[in-house]
Design an enzyme around this catalytic site. Structure first.
Site, PDB file in Angstrom:
ATOM      1  N   SER A 134      18.943 -15.671   6.353  1.00  0.00           N
ATOM      2  CA  SER A 134      18.122 -14.483   6.065  1.00  0.00           C
ATOM      3  C   SER A 134      16.677 -14.658   6.507  1.00  0.00           C
ATOM      4  O   SER A 134      16.106 -15.755   6.422  1.00  0.00           O
ATOM      5  CB  SER A 134      18.143 -14.242   4.550  1.00  0.00           C
ATOM      6  OG  SER A 134      17.129 -13.351   4.179  1.00  0.00           O
TER       7      SER A 134
ATOM      8  N   GLU B 195      14.370 -13.796   4.798  1.00  0.00           N
ATOM      9  CA  GLU B 195      13.626 -14.205   3.598  1.00  0.00           C
ATOM     10  C   GLU B 195      13.201 -15.676   3.696  1.00  0.00           C
ATOM     11  O   GLU B 195      12.261 -16.096   3.014  1.00  0.00           O
ATOM     12  CB  GLU B 195      14.497 -14.043   2.345  1.00  0.00           C
ATOM     13  CG  GLU B 195      14.347 -12.719   1.623  1.00  0.00           C
ATOM     14  CD  GLU B 195      13.037 -12.592   0.850  1.00  0.00           C
ATOM     15  OE1 GLU B 195      12.368 -11.559   1.026  1.00  0.00           O
ATOM     16  OE2 GLU B 195      12.685 -13.512   0.084  1.00  0.00           O
TER      17      GLU B 195
ATOM     18  N   TYR C 299      15.895 -17.171  -4.067  1.00  0.00           N
ATOM     19  CA  TYR C 299      16.903 -16.733  -3.078  1.00  0.00           C
ATOM     20  C   TYR C 299      16.569 -17.308  -1.699  1.00  0.00           C
ATOM     21  O   TYR C 299      17.436 -17.871  -1.022  1.00  0.00           O
ATOM     22  CB  TYR C 299      16.935 -15.199  -3.035  1.00  0.00           C
ATOM     23  CG  TYR C 299      17.698 -14.628  -1.858  1.00  0.00           C
ATOM     24  CD1 TYR C 299      19.078 -14.495  -1.895  1.00  0.00           C
ATOM     25  CD2 TYR C 299      17.029 -14.210  -0.698  1.00  0.00           C
ATOM     26  CE1 TYR C 299      19.780 -13.974  -0.812  1.00  0.00           C
ATOM     27  CE2 TYR C 299      17.726 -13.677   0.384  1.00  0.00           C
ATOM     28  CZ  TYR C 299      19.098 -13.566   0.322  1.00  0.00           C
ATOM     29  OH  TYR C 299      19.780 -13.053   1.399  1.00  0.00           O
TER      30      TYR C 299
END
Ligand code: NAP
Ligand code: G4F
Length: 341
Positions: free
Chosen positions: A134, A136, A158
């Site tokens: 991801s 992220e 996460y």
């Protein structure tokens, strides 16, 4: 020979689009489902009638080994995760276990079932592995746009768990010669997006207001910027990575970034409403640490895989708002029992 794919996360947004894409390519598709009576399974059965289901959980090593043994896949796509960033602060340990350690368990299941015991074999004829990494992981970005070489600075439990899974996937490739790849995917959305994510929260909110079912939409940080693309385009990239000649990691995004404020403007604009009359800024929806700006440089995917996105930001927003107007008009509300504000 028909190729066989095993997908974790089949009940999620990407699982549904990837399954459809692989079925259209002639694959036999298997989806891993967890729980004794998972309420999302009936939807999968309705939407994806040709997908076969196998039980298993990313928290349970033995169940993953059994699933791989039963399905005998050519390709495994690990899409399962706790994927909602705010939940990762509330349940950080669970996020580490599912989103992080789940990758280790899936790689180990493949390694054990393939009989890989020594170091650096050959990738030929092995089960291929895709990890859903991801953007992220870039978190507090070191450069813009972000490429495969941009260092990581995750800002949520996460993001940290995804970084672990990402490095582990690289490590299994380097240690065992496995065909293991990570797609570093930027935000991708669709009418099947979970109602807790901002694009769907906005498209549902706009549709409710337009239909007279609500009078306001409460949102957090309006200044955050994301590179939003269409999920249907992004799952094609996953398959392209898995059928490439060599196992490599790729950044997948549109290369365009928009703020949440611009998203809201576009969504209300799609139904002829002025967003400023309805949107309420709610500080309690801000995150403990924010990712302010994400923007992909998808050059490697474009040049090496020939991948291109086909749906623009404006088309995506209009598609989602129209779909939610239809859904709510038909009396359905996917947000009815959501625990998220
Ligand atoms: P999603 O809609 O939230 O789906 C997550 C899936 O994970 C669900 O099918 C869920 O199944 C499954 N899952 C949760 N806990 C599990 C467990 N213990 N064992 C097995 N499966 C479990 O996510 P998505 O948007 O499709 O994203 C797919 C993947 O890509 C995720 O790994 C996500 O982190 C990653 N990603 C997404 C984006 C994006 O913008 N969408 C961008 C980058 C990366 P249940 O029905 O059983 O809960
Ligand atoms: O839609 P979001 O919740 O997605 P976020 O946090 O970017 O994560 C998604 O994309 C990642 C890829 O970059 C995936 F890995 C991850 O699994 C997930 O699919 O929030 C987007 C932005 C954030 O900056 C957030 O602060 O929208 C801002 N926002 C403002 N108000 C809001 C809200 N987000 C949500 N969910 N709800 C709000 O009310």
């Amino acid at each position: 020979m028909t190729r066989r794919a095993l997908l974790t996360g089949i009940t999620g947004q990407d699982g549904s689009y990837l399954a459809e894409h692989l079925l259209s390519e002639g694959y036999e598709v298997w989806g891993l489902v967890r729980g004794q009576a998972n309420p999302r399974v009936p939807r999968v059965r309705r939407l994806l009638q040709d997908v076969r289901l196998v039980r298993g959980d990313l928290l349970d090593q033995g169940s993953l080994i059994s699933a791989v043994e039963k399905v005998q896949p050519d390709e495994v796509y690990n899409l399962g995760a706790i994927s909602f960033v705010p939940m990762s602060w509330e349940q950080a340990e669970l996020t580490a276990e599912v989103t992080g350690m789940g990758v280790l368990r899936m790689l180990e299941a493949i390694r054990v079932c393939s009989g890989i015991t020594g170091s650096r074999g050959s990738a030929d004829g092995q089960i291929r592995f895709y990890q859903a990494s991801s953007s992220e992981m870039f978190g507090q970005v070191r450069e813009t746009p972000q490429t495969e070489r941009t260092p990581f600075h995750p800002r949520s439990p996460y993001g940290v768990a995804k970084a672990y899974g990402h490095f582990l996937t690289q490590n299994y490739r380097e240690s065992y010669g496995m065909f293991a790849v990570s797609g570093i995917l930027f935000n991708h959305e669709s009418p099947r997006r979970g109602a807790e994510f901002v694009t769907r929260k906005v498209s549902l909110g706009v549709a409710r207001i337009k239909l007279g079912m609500a009078t306001e939409l409460r949102l957090g940080n309006l200044e955050a910027r994301r590179d939003w693309g269409y999920a249907g385009d992004f799952v094609r990239a996953m398959h392209m990575m898995m059928t490439a000649e060599t196992p490599e990691d790729y950044v997948i995004g549109t290369g365009r970034t928009h703020s949440v404020r611009e998203l809201v403007e576009a969504a209300f604009g799609a139904v002829g409403l002025d967003w400023e009359r309805y949107v309420v800024h709610d500080r309690s929806l801000h995150r403990p640490a924010e990712v302010d700006l994400l923007c992909a440089d998808p050059k490697k995917a474009r040049t090496q895989l020939g991948w291109e996105p086909t749906v623009s930001f404006e088309e995506l927003v209009a598609m989602m708002v129209e779909a939610d107007l239809r859904l709510l008009s038909d009396g359905e509300d996917p947000d009815q029992y959501s625990p998220w504000p």
